[in-house]
Design a protein around this motif. Structure first.
Motif, PDB file in Angstrom:
ATOM      1  N   VAL A 133       0.851  -1.190   0.000  1.00 48.79           N
ATOM      2  CA  VAL A 133       0.000   0.000   0.000  1.00 48.79           C
ATOM      3  C   VAL A 133       0.888   1.243   0.000  1.00 48.79           C
ATOM      4  CG1 VAL A 133      -1.819   1.252   1.225  1.00 48.79           C
ATOM      5  CG2 VAL A 133      -1.792  -1.249   1.255  1.00 48.79           C
ATOM      6  N   LYS A 134       0.707   2.101  -0.975  1.00 52.62           N
ATOM      7  CA  LYS A 134       1.585   3.269  -1.114  1.00 52.62           C
ATOM      8  C   LYS A 134       1.289   4.326  -0.054  1.00 52.62           C
ATOM      9  CE  LYS A 134       2.291   2.756  -6.100  1.00 52.62           C
ATOM     10  NZ  LYS A 134       2.147   3.393  -7.438  1.00 52.62           N
ATOM     11  N   ASN A 135       0.041   4.633   0.148  1.00 52.59           N
ATOM     12  CA  ASN A 135      -0.329   5.674   1.114  1.00 52.59           C
ATOM     13  C   ASN A 135      -1.335   5.102   2.116  1.00 52.59           C
ATOM     14  OD1 ASN A 135       1.160   7.889  -0.147  1.00 52.59           O
ATOM     15  ND2 ASN A 135      -0.345   7.713  -1.801  1.00 52.59           N
ATOM     16  N   PRO A 136      -0.858   4.309   3.055  1.00 51.54           N
ATOM     17  CA  PRO A 136      -1.798   3.719   4.028  1.00 51.54           C
ATOM     18  C   PRO A 136      -2.408   4.780   4.937  1.00 51.54           C
ATOM     19  CG  PRO A 136       0.481   3.294   4.670  1.00 51.54           C
ATOM     20  CD  PRO A 136       0.536   3.932   3.316  1.00 51.54           C
ATOM     21  N   ASP A 137      -3.679   4.583   5.252  1.00 53.38           N
ATOM     22  CA  ASP A 137      -4.340   5.490   6.182  1.00 53.38           C
ATOM     23  C   ASP A 137      -4.756   4.709   7.421  1.00 53.38           C
ATOM     24  OD1 ASP A 137      -6.447   3.965   5.360  1.00 53.38           O
ATOM     25  OD2 ASP A 137      -7.613   5.602   4.489  1.00 53.38           O
ATOM     26  N   LEU A 138      -5.601   5.325   8.239  1.00 49.91           N
ATOM     27  CA  LEU A 138      -5.966   4.741   9.522  1.00 49.91           C
ATOM     28  C   LEU A 138      -6.640   3.386   9.368  1.00 49.91           C
ATOM     29  CD1 LEU A 138      -5.605   5.779  12.421  1.00 49.91           C
ATOM     30  CD2 LEU A 138      -7.958   6.594  12.342  1.00 49.91           C
ATOM     31  N   SER A 139      -7.475   3.218   8.327  1.00 50.90           N
ATOM     32  CA  SER A 139      -8.197   1.958   8.158  1.00 50.90           C
ATOM     33  C   SER A 139      -7.234   0.797   7.876  1.00 50.90           C
ATOM     34  CB  SER A 139      -9.218   2.082   7.023  1.00 50.90           C
ATOM     35  OG  SER A 139      -8.586   2.440   5.811  1.00 50.90           O
ATOM     36  N   VAL A 140      -6.157   1.047   7.122  1.00 50.72           N
ATOM     37  CA  VAL A 140      -5.169   0.001   6.841  1.00 50.72           C
ATOM     38  C   VAL A 140      -4.420  -0.374   8.115  1.00 50.72           C
ATOM     39  CG1 VAL A 140      -3.091  -0.568   5.533  1.00 50.72           C
ATOM     40  CG2 VAL A 140      -4.911   0.751   4.444  1.00 50.72           C
ATOM     41  N   TYR A 141      -3.979   0.626   8.849  1.00 50.15           N
ATOM     42  CA  TYR A 141      -3.253   0.352  10.097  1.00 50.15           C
ATOM     43  C   TYR A 141      -4.153  -0.341  11.114  1.00 50.15           C
ATOM     44  CZ  TYR A 141       0.690   3.181   8.521  1.00 50.15           C
ATOM     45  OH  TYR A 141       1.780   3.667   7.826  1.00 50.15           O
ATOM     46  N   HIS A 142      -5.407   0.085  11.190  1.00 48.32           N
ATOM     47  CA  HIS A 142      -6.336  -0.561  12.130  1.00 48.32           C
ATOM     48  C   HIS A 142      -6.567  -2.019  11.769  1.00 48.32           C
ATOM     49  CE1 HIS A 142      -8.464   3.001  14.302  1.00 48.32           C
ATOM     50  NE2 HIS A 142      -7.173   2.948  14.520  1.00 48.32           N
ATOM     51  N   GLY A 143      -6.686  -2.308  10.463  1.00 50.21           N
ATOM     52  CA  GLY A 143      -6.845  -3.703  10.050  1.00 50.21           C
ATOM     53  C   GLY A 143      -5.650  -4.543  10.460  1.00 50.21           C
ATOM     54  N   MET A 144      -4.465  -3.971  10.320  1.00 46.11           N
ATOM     55  CA  MET A 144      -3.233  -4.676  10.694  1.00 46.11           C
ATOM     56  C   MET A 144      -3.152  -4.867  12.207  1.00 46.11           C
ATOM     57  SD  MET A 144      -0.799  -5.858   8.761  1.00 46.11           S
ATOM     58  CE  MET A 144       0.694  -6.794   9.101  1.00 46.11           C
ATOM     59  N   ILE A 145      -3.396  -3.799  12.952  1.00 45.68           N
ATOM     60  CA  ILE A 145      -3.304  -3.875  14.415  1.00 45.68           C
ATOM     61  C   ILE A 145      -4.345  -4.828  14.979  1.00 45.68           C
ATOM     62  CG2 ILE A 145      -3.630  -2.536  16.532  1.00 45.68           C
ATOM     63  CD1 ILE A 145      -2.416  -0.138  15.058  1.00 45.68           C
ATOM     64  N   LYS A 146      -5.568  -4.724  14.498  1.00 45.21           N
ATOM     65  CA  LYS A 146      -6.639  -5.579  15.006  1.00 45.21           C
ATOM     66  C   LYS A 146      -6.362  -7.053  14.713  1.00 45.21           C
ATOM     67  CE  LYS A 146     -11.693  -5.987  14.853  1.00 45.21           C
ATOM     68  NZ  LYS A 146     -12.924  -5.483  14.201  1.00 45.21           N
ATOM     69  N   GLY A 147      -5.854  -7.337  13.511  1.00 46.24           N
ATOM     70  CA  GLY A 147      -5.545  -8.721  13.166  1.00 46.24           C
ATOM     71  C   GLY A 147      -4.408  -9.295  13.988  1.00 46.24           C
ATOM     72  N   LEU A 148      -3.358  -8.496  14.215  1.00 42.97           N
ATOM     73  CA  LEU A 148      -2.238  -8.963  15.026  1.00 42.97           C
ATOM     74  C   LEU A 148      -2.648  -9.173  16.482  1.00 42.97           C
ATOM     75  CD1 LEU A 148       0.620  -6.727  13.559  1.00 42.97           C
ATOM     76  CD2 LEU A 148       0.395  -9.215  13.324  1.00 42.97           C
ATOM     77  N   LEU A 149      -3.493  -8.315  16.987  1.00 42.10           N
ATOM     78  CA  LEU A 149      -3.962  -8.486  18.368  1.00 42.10           C
ATOM     79  C   LEU A 149      -4.824  -9.739  18.492  1.00 42.10           C
ATOM     80  CD1 LEU A 149      -4.847  -4.804  19.325  1.00 42.10           C
ATOM     81  CD2 LEU A 149      -2.874  -6.142  20.066  1.00 42.10           C
ATOM     82  N   ARG A 150      -5.564 -10.050  17.432  1.00 43.08           N
ATOM     83  CA  ARG A 150      -6.361 -11.273  17.472  1.00 43.08           C
ATOM     84  C   ARG A 150      -5.459 -12.501  17.537  1.00 43.08           C
ATOM     85  NH1 ARG A 150     -11.685 -12.767  13.862  1.00 43.08           N
ATOM     86  NH2 ARG A 150     -11.827 -14.948  14.491  1.00 43.08           N
ATOM     87  N   LEU A 151      -4.275 -12.406  16.947  1.00 42.65           N
ATOM     88  CA  LEU A 151      -3.308 -13.502  17.005  1.00 42.65           C
ATOM     89  C   LEU A 151      -2.448 -13.438  18.269  1.00 42.65           C
ATOM     90  CD1 LEU A 151      -2.064 -13.509  13.282  1.00 42.65           C
ATOM     91  CD2 LEU A 151      -3.673 -15.100  14.352  1.00 42.65           C
ATOM     92  N   ARG A 152      -2.784 -12.508  19.158  1.00 40.90           N
ATOM     93  CA  ARG A 152      -2.038 -12.309  20.421  1.00 40.90           C
ATOM     94  C   ARG A 152      -0.598 -11.895  20.153  1.00 40.90           C
ATOM     95  NH1 ARG A 152      -5.143 -14.066  24.610  1.00 40.90           N
ATOM     96  NH2 ARG A 152      -6.834 -15.527  24.107  1.00 40.90           N
ATOM     97  N   ARG A 153      -0.404 -11.075  19.140  1.00 42.22           N
ATOM     98  CA  ARG A 153       0.917 -10.535  18.834  1.00 42.22           C
ATOM     99  C   ARG A 153       0.909  -9.037  19.159  1.00 42.22           C
ATOM    100  NH1 ARG A 153       3.188 -13.294  13.250  1.00 42.22           N
ATOM    101  NH2 ARG A 153       2.781 -15.478  13.799  1.00 42.22           N
TER     102      ARG A 153
END
Length: 495
Positions: A339-359
């Motif tokens: 993603v060239k210009n990530p915004d809040l929705s991209v970062y939130h998707g990443m953070i939420k997914g990693l937290l679901r994996l307990r990372r």
């Protein structure tokens, strides 16, 4: 919409009275700033004398120095947002001043206050007076109909349209649609439907009218009524817009009726394939990823790409979360890095997914990266990260600096909730219960002050001392950028 047929623009005249002498009326500048001392004095009189006889109240107001302007009247209304009597009695006083004339704005403000206090008889009387004076606009309709519908005065809701028509304000479909929009947004959709049905002989509904009702019924979760309105709309020859289609699909998804949502989506693909746009695709992909149906989400995504529809960051964020929820971390990172210009929705998707994996550690690294790239976190970001590090029910640890019990009880005491903290300590000593669910939203709200800024700094230091650097960085950043309203307004792009 401004109703031009009968609305009369009244010039703004203002009246000045002095404390010791009776002076002639004078014109005041419409941009005149209200004197706070005068406003406080008048409001004090209105509050203390609101139940006094009329002559006594008039005597106090006439011997008080203030400059009567439209702005002054509006400020008085603001001081009594839920109390109709002081506002109405001041209104009666203004009517005794020959050089002051009310406008549509002042009338609307007054009926808004009276409507909030649910004095239906009085507001109906004032609405009749406004109709005779031709001082009614669309905002008047919105305020009046919302008040009457909230009180279930459905007959008066319909009669108000007839009353305005008799006073020269013709029936208007645009006005009706604005009224229905207001009612549906306030979840008064049954009342909105009643008004639309009763006024049908005079105001023929349009497709927009039906769509507002569909939106309203979807908001309250009444899919049966929404479907009835949908069928009625189609029977009368109106084609639903994609806003209405997306709303119906979203409601089906929210109510766990995935098959019906996909059935509606498939019907649109068959009947109006060329009209399908990004909003519909994005909605389906988002819900498919949230429900764990990743294969279906990618089928829809590929179709969207084949049609040349460019995916936005929100769609990419949903796909990233869907991949992480299935443990496909490498693929998620590959999309994320592309993603060239990530915004809040991209970062939130990443953070939420990693937290679901307990990372939680990796999620915090993403948090740091988003700050470096100039994307400022919001409250939801901090809440997700705190839940990931501390758990949704809190944290119990051997170190007193980071023990959940210590933080929770100390926070209750500092917030002035000593009784709640005592009860919690009693349960904690018994140890017969689990740690209660911790409301991080309230926690951050309670410490959103200058004192909270100092607290977050001290807590971050203590957390770093015991090696919890990630958690310390999160709390320190919140204290630095989010703890007060001024800091939120002045958040720098670069850390």
């Amino acid at each position: 919409m401004n109703i031009k047929a009968t609305c009369t623009k009244i010039p703004s005249h203002h009246y000045i009275r002095t404390l010791t002498t009776t002076t002639l009326p004078q014109l005041a500048n419409s941009n005149f700033v209200v004197n706070p001392a005068h406003l406080l004095r008048v409001c004090t009189i209105l509050y203390q004398q609101q139940n006094s006889p009329e002559p006594k109240l008039l005597k106090h107001l006439k011997t008080t120095e203030f400059q009567l302007t439209h702005e002054f009247f509006l400020q008085v209304c603001n001081k009594f947002p839920l109390s109709w009597r002081p506002v109405y009695r001041f209104f009666k006083f203004t009517q005794t001043q020959p050089q002051f004339h009310h406008s549509t704005v002042t009338f609307n403000k007054m009926i808004d206050v009276i409507g909030r206090s649910r004095n239906i008889d009085l507001i109906w009387e004032i609405l009749q007076e406004m109709g005779h004076l031709h001082l009614v606009n669309d905002k008047t309709f919105r305020i009046a109909l919302k008040t009457l519908a909230s009180a279930r005065e459905l007959k008066k809701c319909v009669d108000f349209f007839h009353l305005m028509n008799r006073n020269g304000l013709s029936y208007s479909l645009e006005t009706l649609n604005k009224v229905l929009e207001t009612l549906c947004c306030s979840k008064l959709v049954d009342e909105a439907k009643h008004i639309a049905v009763k006024l049908k002989p005079w105001i023929e509904p349009s497709g927009v009218t039906y769509e507002y009702l569909i939106f309203g019924f979807c908001e309250v979760g009444d899919l049966i009524e929404a479907s009835k309105i949908w069928n009625l709309m189609v029977d009368e020859g109106f084609k639903p817009s994609f806003n209405a289609i997306d709303k119906m699909m979203d409601t089906f998804f929210r109510m766990n009726r995935l098959d019906e949502a996909m059935k509606l989506f498939q019907s649109m693909r068959l009947k109006r394939f060329e009209d399908l746009g990004l909003s519909s695709y994005k909605l389906v992909i988002n819900w498919m990823c949230r429900r764990g149906k990743l294969a279906q989400a990618f089928v829809v995504f590929e179709e969207m790409q084949k049609r040349g529809i460019q995916a936005d960051n929100s769609t990419i964020g949903s796909l990233i979360y869907g991949l992480l929820s299935k443990g496909r971390v490498r693929e998620a990172y590959k999309i994320f890095e592309g993603v060239k210009n990530p915004d809040l929705s991209v970062y939130h998707g990443m953070i939420k997914g990693l937290l679901r994996l307990r990372r939680a550690g990796e999620a915090t690294e993403v948090f740091r990266e988003m700050i470096k790239r100039g994307c400022e976190p919001i409250m939801h970001t901090y809440i997700m990260l705190l839940q990931g590090h501390l758990g949704k029910k809190g944290r119990k640890g051997p170190d007193p600096f980071v023990n959940f019990d210590t933080i929770f009880v100390g926070g209750l005491v500092n917030a002035g909730k000593s009784i709640e903290s005592t009860k919690y300590v009693e349960r904690m000593l018994n140890r017969g219960m689990d740690v209660p669910r911790f409301d991080y939203n309230k926690f951050l709200h309670c410490y959103s002050s200058e004192e909270g800024v100092v607290m977050f700094e001290e807590v971050a230091k203590k957390l770093r001392e015991v090696g919890l650097v990630d958690l310390a960085d999160i709390l320190a950043r919140y204290g630095e950028k989010m703890a007060t309203r001024e800091r939120r307004r002045n958040r720098a792009i670069e850390p």
